[in-house]
Design a protein around this motif. Structure first.
Motif, short mmCIF file in Angstrom:
data_model
loop_
_atom_site.label_atom_id
_atom_site.label_comp_id
_atom_site.label_asym_id
_atom_site.label_seq_id
_atom_site.Cartn_x
_atom_site.Cartn_y
_atom_site.Cartn_z
N UNK A 77 -39.73 -9.19 84.21
CA UNK A 77 -40.41 -9.10 82.57
C UNK A 77 -40.91 -10.57 82.36
N UNK A 78 -41.98 -10.46 81.73
CA UNK A 78 -42.71 -11.58 81.20
C UNK A 78 -42.41 -11.80 79.63
N UNK A 79 -42.61 -10.71 79.06
CA UNK A 79 -42.52 -10.41 77.48
C UNK A 79 -42.36 -9.02 77.24
N UNK A 80 -41.80 -8.72 75.81
CA UNK A 80 -41.99 -7.71 75.31
C UNK A 80 -42.50 -7.38 74.03
N UNK A 81 -43.04 -6.03 73.62
CA UNK A 81 -43.65 -6.02 72.25
C UNK A 81 -42.59 -5.56 71.24
N UNK A 82 -43.07 -5.39 69.97
CA UNK A 82 -42.52 -4.98 69.00
C UNK A 82 -42.16 -3.60 69.29
N UNK A 83 -41.50 -2.87 68.36
CA UNK A 83 -41.39 -1.43 68.20
C UNK A 83 -42.42 -1.01 67.49
N UNK A 84 -43.02 0.16 67.96
CA UNK A 84 -44.05 0.93 67.26
C UNK A 84 -43.62 2.46 67.23
N UNK A 85 -44.22 3.02 66.19
CA UNK A 85 -43.75 4.28 65.37
C UNK A 85 -44.45 5.58 66.48
N UNK A 86 -45.63 5.20 67.12
CA UNK A 86 -46.26 6.21 67.94
C UNK A 86 -46.78 5.76 69.53
N UNK A 87 -46.88 6.54 70.29
CA UNK A 87 -47.16 6.00 71.66
C UNK A 87 -48.68 5.39 71.61
N UNK A 88 -49.38 6.17 70.65
CA UNK A 88 -50.80 5.43 70.42
C UNK A 88 -50.87 4.09 70.11
N UNK A 89 -50.09 3.61 69.13
CA UNK A 89 -49.97 2.25 68.31
C UNK A 89 -49.44 1.45 69.55
N UNK A 90 -48.62 2.19 70.43
CA UNK A 90 -47.91 0.99 71.62
C UNK A 90 -49.21 0.77 72.49
N UNK A 91 -49.97 1.74 72.78
CA UNK A 91 -51.11 1.71 73.67
C UNK A 91 -52.09 0.78 73.12
N UNK A 92 -52.32 0.86 71.73
CA UNK A 92 -53.21 -0.17 71.12
C UNK A 92 -52.74 -1.65 71.19
N UNK A 93 -51.34 -1.76 71.04
CA UNK A 93 -50.90 -3.14 71.32
C UNK A 93 -51.03 -3.55 73.06
N UNK A 94 -51.11 -2.81 73.80
CA UNK A 94 -51.27 -3.27 75.28
C UNK A 94 -52.62 -3.66 75.37
N UNK A 95 -53.39 -2.79 74.80
CA UNK A 95 -54.99 -3.13 74.81
C UNK A 95 -55.18 -4.56 74.01
N UNK A 96 -54.36 -4.86 72.98
CA UNK A 96 -54.57 -6.33 72.26
C UNK A 96 -54.13 -7.23 73.20
N UNK A 97 -52.97 -7.10 74.08
CA UNK A 97 -52.29 -8.16 74.93
C UNK A 97 -53.36 -8.27 76.09
N UNK A 98 -53.98 -7.28 76.46
CA UNK A 98 -55.18 -7.29 77.60
C UNK A 98 -56.11 -8.05 77.28
#
Length: 109
Positions: A77-98
């Motif tokens: 592991x290199x890094x971890x995200x914050x907690x999100x309330x929905x899978x969709x919000x998590x996936x938007x977080x991934x897109x932001x990291x990309x």
């Protein structure tokens, strides 16, 4: 404004950390602690290389919410995200990291 890295040493445990910030200054990825500054700098370099690759993201969920971990090619592991309330919000977080992960802008605190 694009994303950037914040590199800092904790006054609590003297370990080095980095966080990846989006252009709006929100933290989108947080590192583990490193004993040496060079370790944290190597972590940033690993995010810059691995963040565009969708296969490097481990999408997770629990009763507390959704989050993701970015992993290096060796599975560490290199890094971890914050907690999100929905899978969709998590996936938007991934897109932001990309999008923001390849940034070369590193700011030391």
């Amino acid at each position: 404004m694009g994303g950037y890295y914040k590199l800092f040493q904790s006054s609590r445990n003297a370990e080095w950390y980095f966080s990846l910030k989006a252009g709006n200054h929100e933290t989108i990825l947080q590192s583990e602690g490193y004993k040496a500054k060079a370790g944290s700098e190597n972590g940033i370099a690993s995010v810059q290389v691995n963040s565009p690759n969708d296969a490097r993201y481990e999408r997770k969920e629990s009763s507390n919410g959704y989050w993701f971990t970015l992993k290096a090619a060796n599975g560490e592991p290199i890094g971890r995200s914050e907690m999100y309330t929905t899978a969709s919000a998590r996936d938007k977080g991934i897109e932001s990291v990309k999008t923001n992960g390849p940034s070369r802008d590193v700011r030391e605190d």
